[in-house]
Design a protein around this motif. Structure first.
Motif, PDB file in Angstrom:
ATOM      1  N   ARG A   1      45.701  51.662  63.747  1.00 26.60           N
ATOM      2  CA  ARG A   1      46.518  52.880  63.857  1.00 26.60           C
ATOM      3  C   ARG A   1      47.170  53.146  62.512  1.00 26.60           C
ATOM      4  NH1 ARG A   1      51.314  55.431  64.606  1.00 26.60           N
ATOM      5  NH2 ARG A   1      51.464  56.929  66.313  1.00 26.60           N
ATOM      6  N   ALA A   2      47.169  54.396  62.098  1.00 16.77           N
ATOM      7  CA  ALA A   2      47.823  54.779  60.856  1.00 16.77           C
ATOM      8  C   ALA A   2      49.327  54.554  60.963  1.00 16.77           C
ATOM      9  CB  ALA A   2      47.546  56.249  60.543  1.00 16.77           C
ATOM     10  N   LEU A   3      49.942  54.264  59.851  1.00 17.66           N
ATOM     11  CA  LEU A   3      51.397  54.146  59.804  1.00 17.66           C
ATOM     12  C   LEU A   3      52.026  55.523  59.964  1.00 17.66           C
ATOM     13  CD1 LEU A   3      51.785  51.678  56.805  1.00 17.66           C
ATOM     14  CD2 LEU A   3      51.851  51.152  59.245  1.00 17.66           C
ATOM     15  N   GLY A   4      53.200  55.552  60.508  1.00 12.46           N
ATOM     16  CA  GLY A   4      53.920  56.820  60.605  1.00 12.46           C
ATOM     17  C   GLY A   4      53.831  57.440  61.972  1.00 12.46           C
ATOM     18  N   GLU A   5      54.226  58.698  62.031  1.00 17.77           N
ATOM     19  CA  GLU A   5      54.379  59.394  63.300  1.00 17.77           C
ATOM     20  C   GLU A   5      53.112  60.070  63.808  1.00 17.77           C
ATOM     21  OE1 GLU A   5      57.719  62.022  62.916  1.00 17.77           O
ATOM     22  OE2 GLU A   5      59.004  60.419  62.175  1.00 17.77           O
ATOM     23  N   SER A   6      52.137  60.292  62.964  1.00 24.39           N
ATOM     24  CA  SER A   6      50.905  60.954  63.383  1.00 24.39           C
ATOM     25  C   SER A   6      49.926  59.931  63.942  1.00 24.39           C
ATOM     26  CB  SER A   6      50.267  61.680  62.202  1.00 24.39           C
ATOM     27  OG  SER A   6      49.023  62.216  62.586  1.00 24.39           O
ATOM     28  N   PRO A   7      49.559  60.048  65.210  1.00 28.05           N
ATOM     29  CA  PRO A   7      48.631  59.073  65.772  1.00 28.05           C
ATOM     30  C   PRO A   7      47.189  59.306  65.300  1.00 28.05           C
ATOM     31  CG  PRO A   7      49.199  60.679  67.436  1.00 28.05           C
ATOM     32  CD  PRO A   7      50.000  61.007  66.208  1.00 28.05           C
ATOM     33  N   THR A   8      46.862  58.708  64.184  1.00 29.73           N
ATOM     34  CA  THR A   8      45.509  58.722  63.655  1.00 29.73           C
ATOM     35  C   THR A   8      44.999  57.295  63.757  1.00 29.73           C
ATOM     36  OG1 THR A   8      46.014  60.531  62.147  1.00 29.73           O
ATOM     37  CG2 THR A   8      44.101  59.183  61.609  1.00 29.73           C
ATOM     38  N   TYR A   9      43.795  57.146  64.265  1.00 31.24           N
ATOM     39  CA  TYR A   9      43.213  55.826  64.471  1.00 31.24           C
ATOM     40  C   TYR A   9      41.902  55.705  63.710  1.00 31.24           C
ATOM     41  CZ  TYR A   9      46.484  54.864  68.244  1.00 31.24           C
ATOM     42  OH  TYR A   9      47.628  54.636  68.976  1.00 31.24           O
ATOM     43  N   LEU A  10      41.633  54.496  63.252  1.00 30.38           N
ATOM     44  CA  LEU A  10      40.372  54.180  62.600  1.00 30.38           C
ATOM     45  C   LEU A  10      39.769  53.003  63.354  1.00 30.38           C
ATOM     46  CD1 LEU A  10      39.357  54.103  59.008  1.00 30.38           C
ATOM     47  CD2 LEU A  10      39.133  51.963  60.251  1.00 30.38           C
ATOM     48  N   ASN A  11      38.555  53.180  63.816  1.00 28.51           N
ATOM     49  CA  ASN A  11      37.860  52.104  64.508  1.00 28.51           C
ATOM     50  C   ASN A  11      36.735  51.607  63.605  1.00 28.51           C
ATOM     51  OD1 ASN A  11      37.334  50.363  66.649  1.00 28.51           O
ATOM     52  ND2 ASN A  11      35.789  51.719  67.493  1.00 28.51           N
ATOM     53  N   TYR A  12      36.648  50.284  63.463  1.00 23.81           N
ATOM     54  CA  TYR A  12      35.697  49.621  62.577  1.00 23.81           C
ATOM     55  C   TYR A  12      34.810  48.754  63.457  1.00 23.81           C
ATOM     56  CZ  TYR A  12      34.244  46.706  58.578  1.00 23.81           C
ATOM     57  OH  TYR A  12      33.536  46.039  57.614  1.00 23.81           O
ATOM     58  N   VAL A  13      33.507  49.101  63.545  1.00 24.86           N
ATOM     59  CA  VAL A  13      32.594  48.387  64.431  1.00 24.86           C
ATOM     60  C   VAL A  13      31.388  47.909  63.631  1.00 24.86           C
ATOM     61  CG1 VAL A  13      31.342  48.457  66.614  1.00 24.86           C
ATOM     62  CG2 VAL A  13      33.261  50.018  66.246  1.00 24.86           C
ATOM     63  N   VAL A  14      31.079  46.627  63.732  1.00 27.76           N
ATOM     64  CA  VAL A  14      29.921  46.059  63.051  1.00 27.76           C
ATOM     65  C   VAL A  14      28.774  45.960  64.061  1.00 27.76           C
ATOM     66  CG1 VAL A  14      29.031  44.102  61.729  1.00 27.76           C
ATOM     67  CG2 VAL A  14      31.449  44.748  61.527  1.00 27.76           C
ATOM     68  N   TRP A  15      27.618  46.475  63.652  1.00 34.01           N
ATOM     69  CA  TRP A  15      26.411  46.495  64.484  1.00 34.01           C
ATOM     70  C   TRP A  15      25.257  45.832  63.737  1.00 34.01           C
ATOM     71  CZ3 TRP A  15      26.248  48.114  69.432  1.00 34.01           C
ATOM     72  CH2 TRP A  15      27.306  48.907  69.900  1.00 34.01           C
ATOM     73  N   GLU A  16      24.308  45.306  64.498  1.00 34.14           N
ATOM     74  CA  GLU A  16      23.124  44.692  63.896  1.00 34.14           C
ATOM     75  C   GLU A  16      22.263  45.710  63.149  1.00 34.14           C
ATOM     76  OE1 GLU A  16      20.912  42.502  66.824  1.00 34.14           O
ATOM     77  OE2 GLU A  16      22.510  41.018  67.060  1.00 34.14           O
ATOM     78  N   SER A  17      22.202  46.952  63.655  1.00 33.32           N
ATOM     79  CA  SER A  17      21.326  47.957  63.043  1.00 33.32           C
ATOM     80  C   SER A  17      21.671  49.356  63.552  1.00 33.32           C
ATOM     81  CB  SER A  17      19.864  47.655  63.392  1.00 33.32           C
ATOM     82  OG  SER A  17      19.665  47.840  64.788  1.00 33.32           O
ATOM     83  N   THR A  18      21.108  50.355  62.882  1.00 34.61           N
ATOM     84  CA  THR A  18      21.274  51.725  63.375  1.00 34.61           C
ATOM     85  C   THR A  18      20.583  51.879  64.727  1.00 34.61           C
ATOM     86  OG1 THR A  18      19.378  52.387  62.023  1.00 34.61           O
ATOM     87  CG2 THR A  18      21.564  52.899  61.158  1.00 34.61           C
ATOM     88  N   GLU A  19      19.497  51.173  64.943  1.00 28.72           N
ATOM     89  CA  GLU A  19      18.786  51.236  66.221  1.00 28.72           C
ATOM     90  C   GLU A  19      19.699  50.796  67.375  1.00 28.72           C
ATOM     91  OE1 GLU A  19      15.080  49.023  68.459  1.00 28.72           O
ATOM     92  OE2 GLU A  19      15.002  49.232  66.275  1.00 28.72           O
ATOM     93  N   THR A  20      20.474  49.734  67.159  1.00 26.87           N
ATOM     94  CA  THR A  20      21.361  49.261  68.229  1.00 26.87           C
ATOM     95  C   THR A  20      22.538  50.219  68.451  1.00 26.87           C
ATOM     96  OG1 THR A  20      22.563  47.758  66.724  1.00 26.87           O
ATOM     97  CG2 THR A  20      20.687  46.836  67.945  1.00 26.87           C
ATOM     98  N   VAL A  21      22.998  50.865  67.402  1.00 22.36           N
ATOM     99  CA  VAL A  21      24.058  51.879  67.551  1.00 22.36           C
ATOM    100  C   VAL A  21      23.530  53.039  68.391  1.00 22.36           C
ATOM    101  CG1 VAL A  21      25.580  53.522  66.381  1.00 22.36           C
ATOM    102  CG2 VAL A  21      25.149  51.282  65.358  1.00 22.36           C
ATOM    103  N   ARG A  22      22.340  53.527  68.038  1.00 23.48           N
ATOM    104  CA  ARG A  22      21.712  54.639  68.781  1.00 23.48           C
ATOM    105  C   ARG A  22      21.607  54.309  70.263  1.00 23.48           C
ATOM    106  NH1 ARG A  22      17.970  55.124  64.807  1.00 23.48           N
ATOM    107  NH2 ARG A  22      16.501  53.834  65.947  1.00 23.48           N
ATOM    108  N   ALA A  23      21.099  53.122  70.565  1.00 26.16           N
ATOM    109  CA  ALA A  23      20.912  52.731  71.964  1.00 26.16           C
ATOM    110  C   ALA A  23      22.250  52.607  72.690  1.00 26.16           C
ATOM    111  CB  ALA A  23      20.135  51.416  72.034  1.00 26.16           C
ATOM    112  N   ALA A  24      23.230  52.014  72.048  1.00 28.49           N
ATOM    113  CA  ALA A  24      24.542  51.833  72.682  1.00 28.49           C
ATOM    114  C   ALA A  24      25.215  53.166  72.971  1.00 28.49           C
ATOM    115  CB  ALA A  24      25.430  50.969  71.794  1.00 28.49           C
ATOM    116  N   PHE A  25      25.140  54.100  72.026  1.00 35.89           N
ATOM    117  CA  PHE A  25      25.785  55.403  72.205  1.00 35.89           C
ATOM    118  C   PHE A  25      25.064  56.280  73.221  1.00 35.89           C
ATOM    119  CE2 PHE A  25      28.564  54.100  69.058  1.00 35.89           C
ATOM    120  CZ  PHE A  25      29.505  55.074  68.757  1.00 35.89           C
ATOM    121  N   ALA A  26      23.815  55.946  73.534  1.00 32.94           N
ATOM    122  CA  ALA A  26      23.061  56.691  74.539  1.00 32.94           C
ATOM    123  C   ALA A  26      23.140  56.031  75.914  1.00 32.94           C
ATOM    124  CB  ALA A  26      21.600  56.806  74.106  1.00 32.94           C
TER     125      ALA A  26
END
Length: 125
Positions: A67-92
């Motif tokens: 979560r970003a510091l301060g009053e504005s709720p901005t979030y950054l999610n950092y996800v490590v994947w084996e490959s773009t193929e696994t990202v594609r499959a997971a998101f589908a």
């Protein structure tokens, strides 16, 4: 590919769907979320429900939400994947796609894929 509504590319010239078409391994998915302050709790609930599905998918390695510091709720999610193929499959995956409508309407997601870069003496790839 399914997306949170609204879904906006981090880089207009090379949106997420195009990135997913490139064979690369491993990859890091960075997703920047902006949210109306009133929707922060709803965002976290929806994020947790989606994370319960996505973290069980083949190719998932690790995830960390920031979560970003301060009053504005901005979030950054950092996800490590084996490959773009696994990202594609997971998101589908139907269970993951089924969780996306639960995100509050103020949520804007800006996903982008990255790979590690070697910088001699500082960073390994």
């Amino acid at each position: 590919m399914a997306a949170i509504k609204p879904f906006k590319p981090l880089d207009q010239k090379f949106p997420f769907d195009r990135q997913l078409s490139i064979a690369a391994a491993p990859v890091v998915l960075i997703n920047l979320f902006t949210i109306d302050p009133a929707d922060e709790a709803g965002f976290l609930d929806a994020f947790k429900a989606a994370a319960e599905i996505i973290t069980k998918q083949p190719g998932f390695i690790s995830m960390q939400l920031h979560r970003a510091l301060g009053e504005s709720p901005t979030y950054l999610n950092y996800v490590v994947w084996e490959s773009t193929e696994t990202v594609r499959a997971a998101f589908a995956h139907p269970q993951f796609v089924g969780k996306l409508p639960a995100y509050p309407s103020s949520v804007v997601a800006r996903p982008h894929l990255f790979q590690k870069v070697a910088v001699p003496g500082f960073c390994t790839a």
